[in-house]
Structures are given as structure tokens and as C-alpha cells.
Enzyme design. Structure first.
Site, PDB file in Angstrom:
ATOM      1  N   PHE A 257       1.087   6.264  -0.631  1.00 32.26           N
ATOM      2  CA  PHE A 257       0.375   5.310  -1.477  1.00 32.26           C
ATOM      3  C   PHE A 257       1.305   4.152  -1.832  1.00 32.26           C
ATOM      4  O   PHE A 257       2.350   4.362  -2.464  1.00 32.26           O
ATOM      5  CB  PHE A 257      -0.131   6.010  -2.749  1.00 32.26           C
ATOM      6  CG  PHE A 257      -1.152   7.081  -2.458  1.00 32.26           C
ATOM      7  CD1 PHE A 257      -2.514   6.781  -2.469  1.00 32.26           C
ATOM      8  CD2 PHE A 257      -0.771   8.380  -2.142  1.00 32.26           C
ATOM      9  CE1 PHE A 257      -3.467   7.755  -2.178  1.00 32.26           C
ATOM     10  CE2 PHE A 257      -1.722   9.363  -1.845  1.00 32.26           C
ATOM     11  CZ  PHE A 257      -3.066   9.047  -1.869  1.00 32.26           C
TER      12      PHE A 257
ATOM     13  N   ILE B 187       3.700   8.822  -3.701  1.00 35.96           N
ATOM     14  CA  ILE B 187       3.544   7.524  -4.362  1.00 35.96           C
ATOM     15  C   ILE B 187       4.866   6.785  -4.277  1.00 35.96           C
ATOM     16  O   ILE B 187       5.911   7.326  -4.642  1.00 35.96           O
ATOM     17  CB  ILE B 187       3.140   7.752  -5.832  1.00 35.96           C
ATOM     18  CG1 ILE B 187       1.710   8.289  -5.885  1.00 35.96           C
ATOM     19  CG2 ILE B 187       3.292   6.487  -6.650  1.00 35.96           C
ATOM     20  CD1 ILE B 187       1.261   8.661  -7.276  1.00 35.96           C
ATOM     21  N   CYS B 188       4.835   5.559  -3.804  1.00 38.13           N
ATOM     22  CA  CYS B 188       6.063   4.773  -3.649  1.00 38.13           C
ATOM     23  C   CYS B 188       6.672   4.456  -5.010  1.00 38.13           C
ATOM     24  O   CYS B 188       6.021   3.872  -5.877  1.00 38.13           O
ATOM     25  CB  CYS B 188       5.761   3.467  -2.927  1.00 38.13           C
ATOM     26  SG  CYS B 188       7.164   2.324  -2.968  1.00 38.13           S
ATOM     27  N   ILE B 189       7.934   4.781  -5.175  1.00 38.09           N
ATOM     28  CA  ILE B 189       8.566   4.609  -6.481  1.00 38.09           C
ATOM     29  C   ILE B 189       8.689   3.145  -6.883  1.00 38.09           C
ATOM     30  O   ILE B 189       8.448   2.784  -8.043  1.00 38.09           O
ATOM     31  CB  ILE B 189       9.948   5.313  -6.535  1.00 38.09           C
ATOM     32  CG1 ILE B 189      10.500   5.284  -7.956  1.00 38.09           C
ATOM     33  CG2 ILE B 189      10.942   4.682  -5.566  1.00 38.09           C
ATOM     34  CD1 ILE B 189      11.636   6.249  -8.186  1.00 38.09           C
TER      35      ILE B 189
ATOM     36  N   ALA C 271       5.363   1.871  -7.826  1.00 32.31           N
ATOM     37  CA  ALA C 271       4.899   2.571  -9.017  1.00 32.31           C
ATOM     38  C   ALA C 271       5.560   2.031 -10.283  1.00 32.31           C
ATOM     39  O   ALA C 271       4.917   1.902 -11.329  1.00 32.31           O
ATOM     40  CB  ALA C 271       5.182   4.067  -8.878  1.00 32.31           C
TER      41      ALA C 271
END
Lengths: 102, 136, 130, 130, 102, 136
Positions: free
Chosen positions: C39, C77-79, C82
Site C-alpha cells: 500500500f 503499508i509503506c512507512i 504512512a
């Protein structure tokens, strides 16, 4: 070695389909999904452009997106194939790569 | 590792700043460089606007990330394909774009251009010769 | 065959996360593998556990969580994406000095390297966005 | 003159919230009033207090909060749009049985009626979106 | 009784500017903002269309968005006016309504 | 209240389902109806697609909100302007659109059409005669 192109934008709103048609190579497949499915209907200002590519390219639409938008299957440009999500997976598997035209 | 090298293409079709896609695409390219894959970037349609000279974002208060393109050579990202037709349609020439170069280690570190202006037909061929195509 | 899936847009706003879900589900039910879904961009917002969609609408986050649990899909989820958008897990919240977190069950936060790795390790990469 | 401002897109992803902020700031500094800003669609995501943007980027939420405090601007997040997208204040979290909330200082959650009311009570309505 | 139209999309990517030009009335103002500013440059495939409307319509660009995108003021179509955010506010105040072409 | 009535226009230029704008625009219209303003809706460009008959969203798993348009009459929202040129470009005619009506309390509750198909020039005039224009 062929590519599955997915186009999810209305061709009346953005240039995604136009650019995809300009770059796809003979033997490739374009799958119209989401708002992209409007590009597969007859009687529009774009229908001739799309129709002219049928044959050199395989043009498909995602059936759920066609139904959602109330487009009757009878209104699809001749030669356009309707596939469901399982058909989408098959297309993705049978082409060498996928390219999304966002 | 050599037998696990794939051709990765990053597709840039959007203008910078109006949306974040261009910036976050570049962030992927920088991280991806560590994986030793065969990397190319394609700039066409509004993507060519990402590469223009003289961007100054002070007044809009958004970070200017255009200098980062010039650092790509240091990450061994050296193939940036720009479509001639997209430039033409937008009234741009190669002179309007930043100079982006790399030092070729196989040629005594000679400085060479990373930007390669190609025709639409050539770009189509390049795109059709990839393993992984990431669009933003 | 192994499919990697990238989701670039948030839930409800764009159909991208729905189409990606329907694609992943069909791939898994056809006997393919979907080892990971990544994501990115606003796609990170799919993973919030705080959403309360109307009763007569689908719950996009819960659909993904259920699919992941049934088929062992790694939802990443891409940090970096995010952090900009206020998606945090408990560890990140602590590290950043934030007093709450909002990641849903079945999702995890990690780096962009996971996207590249997915591109390398899968047979086909599918991108869904705006 | 009284300006109403609508923000339809989330922070960072689209420039809309930046342009809206710069417009509102210029309007206030020109002696106009901006009694309310209404956040709709993904615009509700502007109001999260959990975002951690990179150090060298602007902090969109903090900019809005500071502007609101300086000029008494009412920052309203649409409740219907917020529920779909996982934006909650403490009251909503309690009501919905959620274990966390994420609204930033200076923002409040309310109904779509506040948008219509703003249209009625201001002299000009400005919409910023995608 | 005139309208301030704001267009924030690249005219090469979407139909927002084209539709705005088709619907704006003589005496209205179009302010190009964000990615919309690309519509104000000379030498493009759209420059003639925009140039033809200058006069009947007042066409403006937001200066910060022009600078951000590296468009030199000299490249602006003749008759296009550059305004800053304060100028944007003045335009909004001096027109009877604003319409955003999203 | 009467001297505080404004003309509100809701501008719909986007197709349904691909994005949420059409649905969330309709949610504003329903809430706004309680405020007794002079409300009009404009459907043009891809916005005309919102009004088509026969939408069935079962397969995509997204809620079909098109029936809600038929309820607008009950909320005294009775002016839905549809641009002829936008229909033409998309190969649509009035027969492809849902029938949307209202009961006119000033005419013995006669059932009347809410959809009014207008030319581009007429729509431009309507849009130029508003106090508040909400775009989605």
C-alpha cells in the site's frame, strides 16, 4: 512478449486511454476497468478511434464495471470482449507484464 | 544475484507539485537503487514537466525535489528516457530540461548524459521490454 | 503464478482498492499466489482500523484483513507514505512520540524495499491507482 | 468580506490543501474574514494529529491549526466523510467503540449542515480539490 | 455579474480547462492554479485555443505555481496576468461567485 | 428566512463509482435540502453518467446510489439540469437516463420531470446566475 495495459479513467475526462492507444504495440491487450469502461461504448465521439484499434490490439472490459455503469453489453464496440475478475487474472497471467495507465 | 536481475521501469506521466506522485515515485527509485536491478525511468505525457529547469517552490510552500534528479547518477540510475513528442506538445525542448549526468565507470569515469530523448515509437519498444512496470 | 499487488489510493475515495481486492481474491481463488500487497501513496489509508463506513457499504479494511488471514497475504503499508498521512502502528507511535496509533489487524508497516522485493520475487506486478 | 473555504483533498497527496491554506492566509492578512473552513471528501485527512511529515517539508495540519488559533477560524471536518476514512475525535471514538482517536487541536467534527450554513453566511465560497 | 473560474489541472491531462473555456461567459476571469498553469504557456498544442479567448475572458495565473514549475514569465501567453495569493483573494472578492473546475 | 435565500448550484462533472465524488455530492444535496435554499444541480461532462438507467453494482461490491436521485423530489430538489452536448458526445440520449420526477404542490401535485435537458449555452447562463457554486 506482449503487455496487458489497464486503463481506469474515463477517456472523456483524461488522456490515459489516448496515450495508451498511442503506445501499445500490436498484439497487446488493453483492459478497460473502473471509469475506463466508458471507452468501450458505441456512439461516442471516441468510438471510431477505439474501433480502429480492434484487431491490432485486443480490447477487453471488466464486466462488473460495465454493469455498475449501466452500459448494456449490446452497446459495446464490436470485437470488445467482456471478462470478469477471474478473466482479468487470466489476462494478467497470460501476458508478460502489466502496465497501469493511471 | 546476476540471474535474479529484472528490468524495472518507473513510468512518470504526471506533472510535479499538483500531486505527490512524482515525488513519491522518486522516493521509490532511490530505495530501489540498492537492489541492483536493471532500472529505467520513462518520462512522457505530463511527466516531462518533472525535469524542467528553474523550479522554485518557495511561494507555494512545497518542497522542491527537482535537484534530486541530478543525484540519480550517484545511485547508478542512469537511464532516463524522455519522449520527444511529449516535449513538442508542451512547447519544450531539451534545453528546457535539467542537465542530468553520470560518471561511467566502464569508460574511465567519463561524464555522460542520463537523459535520453527518444521518439514515441522508441519509448514504446523500451516499455515493451521490461519485467516490472511501476506506474504512479 | 505469483502476483504482486500495489494499491496507490485510499479506500472509498477511489475504486482502486476495491478493484485490487477483487483481483487479489480472484487470483487466490484461481489457485495463484498473492504473497504480498503493498500500500503506497494514499493507499496506506486502507489500513486504518478507525474507519466506520455506513452499514450498507462494504468495509474495505475488514475485507483485506479477512482475505489476508485466509490466504496468508502479507499486507504492507509503506512507512514513508504512512508517516506523511498519519498512519502509525504502536511501535511507530512510541518512536514518534504520538499518543495513539491506528493500524488494523493484518497490516504491517515497513519500508519501500518491500515493494522492490515484491517486484523481484513475483511473476507479475499489478498496480491499482488513480 | 467573508470567505468560506472548502477543502476536498487530503494533505500532501494533492496541492489543494496547500492552495486553500495560502488563500485563507492571504485573505485574513488582507483584512477579510474566513469564519470557517470545511474539510470534505479526503480533505478530512488534513486534520489528523498523527502525521509525521519529513523534517524538510511543511506540516500542513500544524499550519492550519496555527492559522485557526491566530484568526479564530472554525476548522470543521465532515462527520460522514470522516467516518468512512477513519478520522475520529474522542467522543466519536467512544460512541463507535473505537480504542483511539486522531483529530488534531483546532479541528472539530460536525455535520454537512455546517457546509451549507457556511455557504449561506459567507459572501464568497471557494472550493479547492482534485 | 461575473464569475471567477479556477482551473487546477494540466490541460494536457484532463478536460477541465477545455470545459471551462466552453462554459465561461464573456467578462469572466479564469485563474489557472496548481497544475493548471501549464495552460498559460506559449508554444504548446493548446496555446492557440487559450490565446483566442484572451480579451473576451481575463486569463490569470498564480505566480507561485508558475515559479514552482519553472515556467519563465516570458513564456506566458500575451495578455495573461500573473497574480500572487493576495491577488487571488482580490479576484475572488471582485467577482460575484467562484467556480472550481475540479 | 425569505431574504436569506441563496441560489446553490451543485456541479457534477464526474462519473460515478470510479471515485466517490458523485456519491458524496449527493449526500450534501440531501442534507442541504433542509436549509430551504434555491437549489439546482448541473450534470455535464462525465457527470451525465451518474444519471443513467440500469446501474448494477453487485459485481464490483460498491453501493449503487443511483436510486437516490429518484428520491430528490421528496426533498424539494427539482431542478436537475443535464447538458445536451455532454450526452451527445457520450452517445447518450434522454431515453438512457432514469426518469426523475417530483409532485408540484403549486399545480395540484401534478407529477413533473425534474430532469431538464438544456444546451451548453443555456447551462452556462444557469451557472452564471448562482450565489454559491459547489464543485465535487
Amino acid at each position: 512478449m506482449s503487455t496487458l495495459h489497464t486503463v481506469n479513467k474515463s477517456p472523456f475526462a483524461t488522456n490515459a486511454l489516448a496515450s495508451c492507444l498511442n503506445h501499445a504495440k500490436d498484439g497487446d491487450t488493453i483492459l478497460l476497468i473502473e471509469d475506463g469502461v466508458y471507452g468501450a461504448a458505441t456512439g461516442t465521439t471516441l468510438a471510431d478511434t477505439v474501433t480502429a484499434k480492434v484487431g491490432a490490439l485486443s480490447i477487453c472490459v471488466l464486466s462488473g464495471d460495465i454493469s455498475a455503469r449501466g452500459i448494456d453489453q449490446k452497446r459495446l464496440i464490436k470485437g470488445v470482449t467482456s471478462v470478469d475478475y477471474t478473466g482479468f487474472v487470466k489476462l494478467a497471467a497470460s501476458h508478460d507484464r502489466s502496465q497501469a495507465w493511471l | 544475484m546476476a540471474d535474479n536481475i529484472k528490468k524495472f521501469l518507473y513510468v512518470n506521466r504526471r506533472a510535479p507539485y499538483g500531486t505527490i506522485y512524482a515525488l513519491e515515485a522518486l522516493e521509490v527509485v532511490l530505495i530501489g537503487a540498492a537492489f541492483d536491478q536493471d532500472v529505467s525511468l520513462a518520462f512522457f505525457d505530463d511527466g516531462v514537466f518533472q525535469l524542467t529547469k528553474g523550479q522554485n517552490t518557495e511561494e507555494i510552500g512545497v518542497k522542491n525535489f527537482s535537484p534530486t534528479f541530478r543525484a540519480l547518477g550517484d545511485y547508478d540510475v542512469t537511464k532516463l528516457y524522455v519522449e520527444q513528442e511529449s516535449l513538442d506538445e508542451r512547447g519544450l525542448t531539451a534545453a528546457d530540461l535539467q542537465e542530468i549526468t553520470y560518471e561511467d565507470e566502464d569508460d574511465d569515469w567519463a561524464e555522460k548524459p542520463s537523459l535520453k530523448i527518444v521518439s514515441r515509437a522508441e519509448l514504446s519498444d523500451i516499455m515493451a521490454d521490461q519485467d516490472v512496470v511501476l506506474s504512479f | 503464478m505469483k502476483f504482486g499487488v500495489v494499491v496507490n489510493e485510499g479506500p472509498y475515495t477511489h475504486q482502486a482498492s476495491d478493484t485490487a481486492y477483487n483481483f487479489a481474491k480472484a487470483a487466490l481463488e484461481s489457485g495463484h499466489e498473492v504473497p504480498r500487497v503493498f500500500f503506497y501513496h494514499d493507499g496506506v489509508n486502507v489500513g486504518t482500523r478507525l474507519a466506520v463506513p455506513p452499514q450498507d457499504e462494504r468495509n474495505i479494511q475488514k475485507n483485506w484483513t479477512a482475505l489476508a488471514q485466509k490466504h496468508e497475504v502479507d499486507l504492507v503499508i509503506c512507512i514513508a507514505a504512512a508517516q506523511r498521512r498519519g498512519m502509525l502502528d504502536a511501535n511507530e507511535a512510541k518512536r514518534q512520540g504520538k499518543d495513539a496509533d491506528n493500524i488494523a489487524e493484518g497490516f504491517r508497516i515497513s519500508g519501500l524495499g518491500q515493494l522492490i522485493e515484491m517486484g523481484i520475487q513475483t511473476d507479475r506486478l499489478m498496480v491499482f491507482g488513480d
